[in-house]
Design an enzyme around this catalytic site. Structure first.
Site, short mmCIF file in Angstrom:
data_model
loop_
_atom_site.label_atom_id
_atom_site.label_comp_id
_atom_site.label_asym_id
_atom_site.label_seq_id
_atom_site.Cartn_x
_atom_site.Cartn_y
_atom_site.Cartn_z
N TYR A 1 -1.79 5.87 -3.33
CA TYR A 1 -2.65 6.37 -4.48
C TYR A 1 -3.99 6.16 -4.13
O TYR A 1 -4.96 6.79 -4.18
CB TYR A 1 -2.37 5.51 -5.92
CG TYR A 1 -0.86 6.20 -6.21
CD1 TYR A 1 -0.92 7.25 -6.60
CD2 TYR A 1 0.13 5.25 -6.36
CE1 TYR A 1 0.21 7.94 -7.09
CE2 TYR A 1 1.32 5.88 -6.78
CZ TYR A 1 1.41 7.06 -7.12
OH TYR A 1 2.60 7.24 -7.72
N GLY B 1 6.00 14.17 4.16
CA GLY B 1 5.14 14.48 5.30
C GLY B 1 4.61 15.82 5.30
O GLY B 1 3.90 16.14 6.31
N GLY C 1 2.73 17.15 2.74
CA GLY C 1 1.88 17.43 1.74
C GLY C 1 2.19 17.67 0.39
O GLY C 1 1.56 17.74 -0.44
N GLY D 1 3.73 15.42 -1.62
CA GLY D 1 3.54 14.35 -2.74
C GLY D 1 1.99 14.29 -3.10
O GLY D 1 1.80 14.07 -4.33
C1 LIG Z 1 4.87 8.17 -1.65
C2 LIG Z 1 5.46 9.68 -1.69
C3 LIG Z 1 5.41 10.34 -3.04
C4 LIG Z 1 4.46 10.76 -0.68
O1 LIG Z 1 4.90 11.86 -0.50
P1 LIG Z 1 4.69 12.82 0.90
O2 LIG Z 1 4.76 14.14 0.08
O3 LIG Z 1 5.30 12.04 2.05
O4 LIG Z 1 3.06 12.60 1.11
P2 LIG Z 1 2.10 13.57 1.51
O5 LIG Z 1 2.56 14.44 2.68
O6 LIG Z 1 1.70 14.76 0.61
O7 LIG Z 1 0.85 12.95 2.12
C5 LIG Z 1 -0.38 13.21 1.35
C6 LIG Z 1 -1.44 12.33 1.90
O8 LIG Z 1 -1.10 10.88 1.80
C7 LIG Z 1 -1.13 10.26 3.10
N1 LIG Z 1 0.18 8.99 2.74
C8 LIG Z 1 1.20 9.36 2.69
N2 LIG Z 1 1.73 8.06 2.39
C9 LIG Z 1 0.91 7.28 2.20
C10 LIG Z 1 0.96 5.99 2.13
N3 LIG Z 1 2.06 5.16 1.74
N4 LIG Z 1 -0.17 5.18 2.36
C11 LIG Z 1 -1.54 5.75 2.52
N5 LIG Z 1 -1.57 7.04 2.73
C12 LIG Z 1 -0.33 7.75 2.61
C13 LIG Z 1 -0.63 11.02 4.06
O9 LIG Z 1 -0.96 10.68 5.30
C14 LIG Z 1 -1.67 12.37 3.75
O10 LIG Z 1 -2.89 12.24 3.98
P3 LIG Z 1 -3.71 13.40 4.46
O11 LIG Z 1 -3.72 14.43 3.05
O12 LIG Z 1 -5.19 12.80 4.55
O13 LIG Z 1 -3.13 13.97 5.48
C15 LIG Z 1 6.74 9.74 -0.91
O14 LIG Z 1 6.59 9.09 0.30
C16 LIG Z 1 7.87 9.15 -1.71
O15 LIG Z 1 8.47 9.78 -2.68
N6 LIG Z 1 8.11 7.94 -1.53
C17 LIG Z 1 9.17 7.23 -2.16
C18 LIG Z 1 8.84 7.00 -3.89
C19 LIG Z 1 7.34 6.18 -3.95
O16 LIG Z 1 7.04 5.47 -3.13
N7 LIG Z 1 6.85 6.95 -4.95
C20 LIG Z 1 5.42 6.38 -5.36
C21 LIG Z 1 5.00 5.88 -6.57
S1 LIG Z 1 6.22 5.20 -7.31
#
Ligand SMILES: CC(C)(COP(=O)(O)OP(=O)(O)OC[C@H]1O[C@@H](n2cnc3c(N)ncnc32)[C@H](O)[C@@H]1OP(=O)(O)O)[C@@H](O)C(=O)NCCC(=O)NCCS
Length: 165
Positions: A140, A102, A104, A106
């Site tokens: 994505y 959360g 930024g 990811g």
């Molecule tokens: C998915 C994951 C990589 C996101 O990482 P994060 O650092 O929490 O995400 P960020 O803070 O960079 O979010 C970036 C943007 O994506 C959005 N976002 C994050 N998760 C989201 C979701 N599940 N659906 C839609 N939007 C999402 C955020 O709101 C943010 O939006 P903004 O830039 O418009 O404010 C993380 O939650 C994770 O590691 N999850 C477990 C593993 C996983 O699911 N991996 C993904 C592929 S296998």
């Protein structure tokens, strides 16, 4: 939201993989137990975001792949040469440690993967991702990725859209 200062690097043996916890055990275990072997066999590359000296805050993997022309949306497939496949780069895994979610990170790792793929001298039509579930697929899509019509957990983004920025 401000993003903490992370350093991006290729995974190496100095980095601490033991404490990484994304909340997804398969993604944690892959980093702990499998990725080094995949790197040695040249079937994947792994990039990490480091917090401090060696703590892994997030990681992603990239490897070559190909996409069948017939699996792309018809409107996109018909603009490509009529080879059976197009080259692509696959981001097989992306994960952020729960402590850093959360903030930024990811999104920053995804942008880094897109930038790295678009800058490569080796041609690839798109960055393709495997989403582990519907929540990951939504992440994505939020970043502009398009789902394959018949496989909603496989998404892609044509790299020409990145290069035009
Ligand atoms: C998915 C994951 C990589 C996101 O990482 P994060 O650092 O929490 O995400 P960020 O803070 O960079 O979010 C970036 C943007 O994506 C959005 N976002 C994050 N998760 C989201 C979701 N599940 N659906 C839609 N939007 C999402 C955020 O709101 C943010 O939006 P903004 O830039 O418009 O404010 C993380 O939650 C994770 O590691 N999850 C477990 C593993 C996983 O699911 N991996 C993904 C592929 S296998």
């Amino acid at each position: 939201m401000s993003i903490a200062p992370f350093r991006l690097a290729l995974l190496d043996t100095q980095h601490d993989r033991t404490t990484f916890d994304s909340g997804s055990e398969p993604l944690n275990r892959y980093l702990r137990e499998q990725v080094s072997q995949d790197i040695r066999r040249r079937v994947t590359a792994c990039f990490v975001a480091l917090a401090g000296e060696n703590r892994i805050a997030g990681y992603y993997t990239l490897a070559s792949t190909s996409m069948l022309l017939t699996e792309l949306p018809a409107s996109m497939g018909k603009k490509l040469p009529r080879y059976p496949t197009v080259p692509a780069i696959r981001m097989g895994r992306l994960a952020v440690d729960q402590e850093f979610k959360g903030q930024g990170l990811g999104g920053a790792l995804l942008a880094d993967a897109l930038d790295r793929s678009a800058r490569s001298e080796i041609a690839a039509y798109a960055l393709m991702v495997d989403a582990k579930d519907k929540i990951a697929a939504a992440f994505y899509r939020h970043h502009g990725f398009i789902a394959l019509p018949d496989s909603p957990l496989i998404l892609f983004l044509p790299l020409a859209t990145i290069q035009s920025f």
